[in-house]
Design a protein around this motif. Structure first.
Motif, PDB file in Angstrom:
ATOM      1  N   ALA A 138      45.866  39.472  40.958  1.00  9.60           N
ATOM      2  CA  ALA A 138      47.239  39.814  40.596  1.00  9.60           C
ATOM      3  C   ALA A 138      47.615  39.190  39.246  1.00  9.60           C
ATOM      4  O   ALA A 138      48.235  39.846  38.390  1.00  9.60           O
ATOM      5  CB  ALA A 138      48.198  39.338  41.685  1.00  9.60           C
ATOM      6  N   VAL A 147      50.845  45.355  35.149  1.00  6.60           N
ATOM      7  CA  VAL A 147      52.079  45.171  35.909  1.00  6.60           C
ATOM      8  C   VAL A 147      52.885  44.064  35.242  1.00  6.60           C
ATOM      9  O   VAL A 147      52.370  43.317  34.400  1.00  6.60           O
ATOM     10  CB  VAL A 147      51.790  44.792  37.382  1.00  6.60           C
ATOM     11  N   ALA A 151      54.209  39.992  42.088  1.00  2.00           N
ATOM     12  CA  ALA A 151      54.777  40.779  43.184  1.00  2.00           C
ATOM     13  C   ALA A 151      54.521  42.273  42.967  1.00  2.00           C
ATOM     14  O   ALA A 151      54.183  43.010  43.903  1.00  2.00           O
ATOM     15  CB  ALA A 151      56.272  40.506  43.309  1.00  2.00           C
ATOM     16  N   GLN A 152      54.665  42.716  41.725  1.00  2.00           N
ATOM     17  CA  GLN A 152      54.426  44.115  41.420  1.00  2.00           C
ATOM     18  C   GLN A 152      52.944  44.481  41.572  1.00  2.00           C
ATOM     19  O   GLN A 152      52.601  45.586  42.005  1.00  2.00           O
ATOM     20  CB  GLN A 152      54.901  44.435  40.004  1.00  2.00           C
ATOM     21  N   PHE A 154      50.906  43.254  43.764  1.00  2.92           N
ATOM     22  CA  PHE A 154      50.664  43.469  45.189  1.00  2.92           C
ATOM     23  C   PHE A 154      51.284  44.785  45.652  1.00  2.92           C
ATOM     24  O   PHE A 154      50.689  45.523  46.446  1.00  2.92           O
ATOM     25  CB  PHE A 154      51.208  42.294  46.006  1.00  2.92           C
ATOM     26  N   LYS A 155      52.467  45.087  45.128  1.00  7.82           N
ATOM     27  CA  LYS A 155      53.146  46.309  45.540  1.00  7.82           C
ATOM     28  C   LYS A 155      52.371  47.556  45.132  1.00  7.82           C
ATOM     29  O   LYS A 155      52.293  48.540  45.876  1.00  7.82           O
ATOM     30  CB  LYS A 155      54.551  46.336  44.942  1.00  7.82           C
ATOM     31  N   ARG A 156      51.750  47.509  43.959  1.00  3.11           N
ATOM     32  CA  ARG A 156      51.064  48.700  43.439  1.00  3.11           C
ATOM     33  C   ARG A 156      49.574  48.759  43.761  1.00  3.11           C
ATOM     34  O   ARG A 156      49.028  49.839  43.977  1.00  3.11           O
ATOM     35  CB  ARG A 156      51.239  48.775  41.921  1.00  3.11           C
ATOM     36  N   TYR A 157      48.920  47.572  43.767  1.00  2.00           N
ATOM     37  CA  TYR A 157      47.456  47.603  43.815  1.00  2.00           C
ATOM     38  C   TYR A 157      46.807  46.749  44.909  1.00  2.00           C
ATOM     39  O   TYR A 157      45.698  47.059  45.347  1.00  2.00           O
ATOM     40  CB  TYR A 157      46.884  47.141  42.465  1.00  2.00           C
ATOM     41  N   GLY A 159      48.482  45.021  47.803  1.00  2.00           N
ATOM     42  CA  GLY A 159      49.110  44.859  49.110  1.00  2.00           C
ATOM     43  C   GLY A 159      48.494  45.750  50.173  1.00  2.00           C
ATOM     44  O   GLY A 159      47.563  46.519  49.916  1.00  2.00           O
ATOM     45  N   LYS A 162      46.955  49.433  49.841  1.00  2.00           N
ATOM     46  CA  LYS A 162      46.747  49.775  48.437  1.00  2.00           C
ATOM     47  C   LYS A 162      45.256  49.722  48.096  1.00  2.00           C
ATOM     48  O   LYS A 162      44.428  49.288  48.893  1.00  2.00           O
ATOM     49  CB  LYS A 162      47.548  48.835  47.532  1.00  2.00           C
ATOM     50  N   ASP A 165      43.288  46.536  48.681  1.00  2.00           N
ATOM     51  CA  ASP A 165      43.421  45.926  50.009  1.00  2.00           C
ATOM     52  C   ASP A 165      42.087  46.074  50.744  1.00  2.00           C
ATOM     53  O   ASP A 165      41.899  46.973  51.552  1.00  2.00           O
ATOM     54  CB  ASP A 165      44.545  46.601  50.790  1.00  2.00           C
TER      55      ASP A 165
END
Length: 278
Positions: A138, A147, A151-152, A154-157, A159, A162, A165
């Protein structure tokens, strides 16, 4: 003064912030008498911590926190008072390191397929002495401008669900318990209340843990809600297990996980340190 046992904490050799030296100094400042360093799947920091503990007048218990699974659910098992030179422990650590390495490589390959080459090497810059994981990827994604924040990332790639993951396939806990016992250590079910299970399922987990050779559970993990220690003690008693306690300290600024800053164990508890102090 009643001695304080803190038998679960982390240094920067896994996901903690402090060096082993600073960790021991902080434990001393918080009146901890017996400290177990239990980094995730590694014992790298123990030799340094032992020397620091000797200088500070603290007893250092060699430990580790192994990642394992139970019916596909991630579970952590702490090994206490382990022989660092035991073949079973060395082989177990090597197996865990290989598993983490394969996962990191897989994450990097998936990110490369999205156009982000060099992610493995980029993430390594942020891992330092830690085991390579998604937070390091990240930070690399932030660095290259993919990003704007971790946090972004994880949200996009990275988490759940994704592209990055990649599920970790940990060994079953009977194998992990075997590594610990083969090293002369005591296997402890870590922070049982944090698995977000019903009490029925937690009892099933504890029953299987005991049947596999587990010997204790953490009835106290950091600062807990009133009555939880007594509840965990009842489960320990149900399966004839000893009781352990620890802060699960990771970094300063988290008072709910401060070294030594937790309630005393229930009066009827059979403390885990009976295994090595008798």
């Amino acid at each position: 003064m009643t001695p304080i046992y803190d038998l679960h904490c982390h240094s920067f050799y896994s996901d903690g912030i402090l060096s082993p030296n600073d960790l021991v100094s902080r434990a001393k400042a918080h009146n901890v008498s017996y400290l177990a360093l239990t980094d995730h799947d590694t014992t790298q920091g123990i030799a340094v911590a032992q020397k620091a503990a000797k200088d500070e007048g603290i007893d250092l218990i060699p430990g580790i926190e192994f990642s394992t699974q139970w019916y596909g659910r991630g579970i952590h098992i702490v090994g206490l008072n382990i022989d660092l030179d035991a073949e079973s422990l060395i082989n177990g650590v090597a197996k865990q390191e290989n598993s983490r390495e394969q996962r990191a490589r897989a994450i990097a390959e998936r990110l490369a397929a999205k156009g982000y080459d060099g992610a493995y090497e980029g993430a390594q810059k942020y891992s330092g002495s830690e085991l390579l994981g998604r937070p390091h990827f990240a930070k690399y994604l932030v660095e290259i401008g993919a990003v704007k924040s971790v946090a972004q990332a994880f949200k996009r790639y990275l988490g759940a669900g994704k592209v990055g993951d990649v599920k970790q396939m940990w060994p079953d806990f009977d194998e992990v318990i075997g590594w610990i016992k083969g090293a002369g250590g005591v296997a402890v079910l870590a922070h049982p209340d944090k698995y977000d299970m019903t009490r029925t399922k937690l009892r099933l987990l504890t029953a299987d843990f005991a049947e596999a050779g587990g010997e204790a559970i953490e009835v106290i993990s950091g600062k807990q809600k009133a009555g939880l220690a007594a509840d965990m003690q009842r489960i320990a008693d149900m399966f004839g297990l000893h009781s352990s306690c620890g802060s699960d300290f990771h970094s300063p600024g988290q008072p709910w996980q401060e070294l030594g800053a937790f309630e005393a164990m229930p009066k009827n508890a059979r403390p885990v340190w009976e295994f090595w102090s008798t």
